[in-house]
Design an enzyme around this catalytic site. Structure first.
Site, PDB file in Angstrom:
ATOM      1  N   ARG A 271       2.512  -1.960 -14.072  1.00  0.00           N
ATOM      2  CA  ARG A 271       1.500  -2.298 -13.069  1.00  0.00           C
ATOM      3  C   ARG A 271       0.162  -1.765 -13.574  1.00  0.00           C
ATOM      4  NH1 ARG A 271       0.585   2.453 -10.220  1.00  0.00           N
ATOM      5  NH2 ARG A 271       2.383   3.815  -9.884  1.00  0.00           N
ATOM      6  N   HIS A 275      -0.419   2.023  -7.208  1.00  0.00           N
ATOM      7  CA  HIS A 275       0.877   1.721  -6.611  1.00  0.00           C
ATOM      8  C   HIS A 275       0.718   0.838  -5.380  1.00  0.00           C
ATOM      9  CE1 HIS A 275       4.931   2.304  -5.021  1.00  0.00           C
ATOM     10  NE2 HIS A 275       4.389   2.654  -3.877  1.00  0.00           N
ATOM     11  N   TYR A 285      -2.779  10.344 -12.851  1.00  0.00           N
ATOM     12  CA  TYR A 285      -1.481  10.565 -13.499  1.00  0.00           C
ATOM     13  C   TYR A 285      -1.253   9.692 -14.721  1.00  0.00           C
ATOM     14  CZ  TYR A 285      -0.337   6.651 -10.306  1.00  0.00           C
ATOM     15  OH  TYR A 285      -0.345   5.461  -9.616  1.00  0.00           O
TER      16      TYR A 285
END
Length: 372
Positions: A271, A275, A285
């Protein structure tokens, strides 16, 4: 008894060798590599030029859907939305291999597949807003599942029903890499394997369960291997290659409908964004250095080059399609805006066929408020 586990100083079981052998798995199936080079000529030749163009149109459609829906989300016109940019090959490749009488059990990132399977974009937008009308689609599907991994349990049950009815159809479902860490996923696969039901389990391994990298979720060398414990054959596929995703999903469906029981496919995808539209920041992250190799594998770039080399695609053609798709999405959001808001009293009336005495009081209370 001391030392019985050894024979002549040799362990009766070489556990380290067994562990090392877990990584001895086949390479992911691929038809087009990241350089748009054909790696499986026979499979590539099974697709006509029209097929290739249609695959490209579907991926462009999904990318446009993502971009326009994100715009609506930023405007406050959407509810929950899970971005899909980067996963077009995995999602379109697998859903296009299914038939309309197959039963889809989607997770929340699988709204594009739901639309391709028969729901309208307007209904998808209403579902995002939590409106009951968003669940009233003609597609043979349940509404997208919010509970992580739970769609696998649903798929096992639906597949059992299809088997008992003797239908020439399968139940197919999706989860992400994080979903395979949930007990629901294994339970669904274990039931399906034990009863040999017609179910296809698809894991879209996009690298992260929100912010948790796949490497910290499980020590399993592949997620596909997790199906082995349920007695289910499984395979990894290059999830950025729509031709491979389609071909493997089609083959899996044929195997399943022949009465052989379930299959699991792991698509290696990514992706590109967050999210969800709820606000997580991938920069916290993931580094640009980690992301760039995946951006280079963009499924649209890969197939676009093949089509351009064959004289079947152009930038002008793609731009025109994107404008048309986005215009249709703007009409869809207008249609969703025109649907009357769902009332609390209506929700309560739908809860039970015959409302309880206490619920009747609640309905009357909310009706009084709503009439003002």
């Amino acid at each position: 008894m001391k030392g019985l586990w050894r024979m002549a100083n040799k362990p009766i079981v070489d556990f380290e060798a067994l562990k090392n052998n877990l990584s001895n798995v086949s390479k992911p199936i691929q038809v087009l590599n990241e350089k748009a080079e054909i790696t499986d000529q026979e499979v590539f030749d099974s697709f006509s030029d029209d097929d290739l163009v249609e695959f490209m149109k579907k991926m462009v459609w999904e990318r446009a859907l993502h971009e326009q829906t994100m715009n609506f989300s930023r405007q406050g016109r959407m509810g929950f939305y899970a971005p899909t940019e980067g996963e077009e090959a995995s999602e379109m490749g697998t859903v296009l291999a299914m038939k309309k009488n197959d039963y889809l059990l989607p997770a929340y990132r699988d709204v594009p597949q739901l639309i391709q399977h028969g729901a309208t974009v307007t209904q998808a937008y209403l579902w995002s807003r939590g409106h009951v009308a968003g669940n009233k689609f003609e597609a043979r599907s349940m509404m997208p599942q919010i509970i992580i991994g739970a769609a696998y349990d649903e798929a096992a049950g639906v597949a059992m029903g299809l088997k008992k009815n003797g239908e020439d159809a399968i139940a197919f479902t999706y989860t992400g890499d994080g979903g395979t860490s949930q007990g629901d996923s294994y339970e669904g696969m274990n039931f399906a394997g034990a009863f040999k039901v017609p179910a296809l389990f698809i894991v879209q391994n996009n690298g992260f369960a929100i912010s948790t990298p796949r490497a910290k979720q499980t020590a399993a060398p592949t997620l596909a291997q997790k199906a082995v414990a349920a007695g289910i054959p499984s395979i990894q596929v290059d999830g950025m290659d729509i031709l491979a995703c389609y071909a493997v999903a089609k083959a899996a469906r044929e195997y399943i409908t022949a009465g052989n029981g379930p299959v699991m496919i792991e698509t290696l995808t990514y992706r590109f964004g967050a999210h969800s539209s709820a606000g997580d920041d991938p920069k916290r992250y993931r580094t640009k250095a980690e992301e760039q190799p995946w951006f280079d594998k963009d499924p649209l770039i890969r197939l676009r080059k093949v089509l351009e080399d064959k004289g079947l695609w152009s930038e002008e053609q793609e731009d025109k399609l994107v404008d048309e798709y986005k215009a249709s999405f703007k009409e869809a959001i207008k249609e969703a805006d025109a649907v009357p808001e769902d009332k609390v009293s209506d929700m309560l009336k739908r809860t039970f066929e015959i409302p309880t005495p206490e619920m009747k009081k609640e309905i009357a209370k909310f009706e009084a408020k709503e009439s003002k």
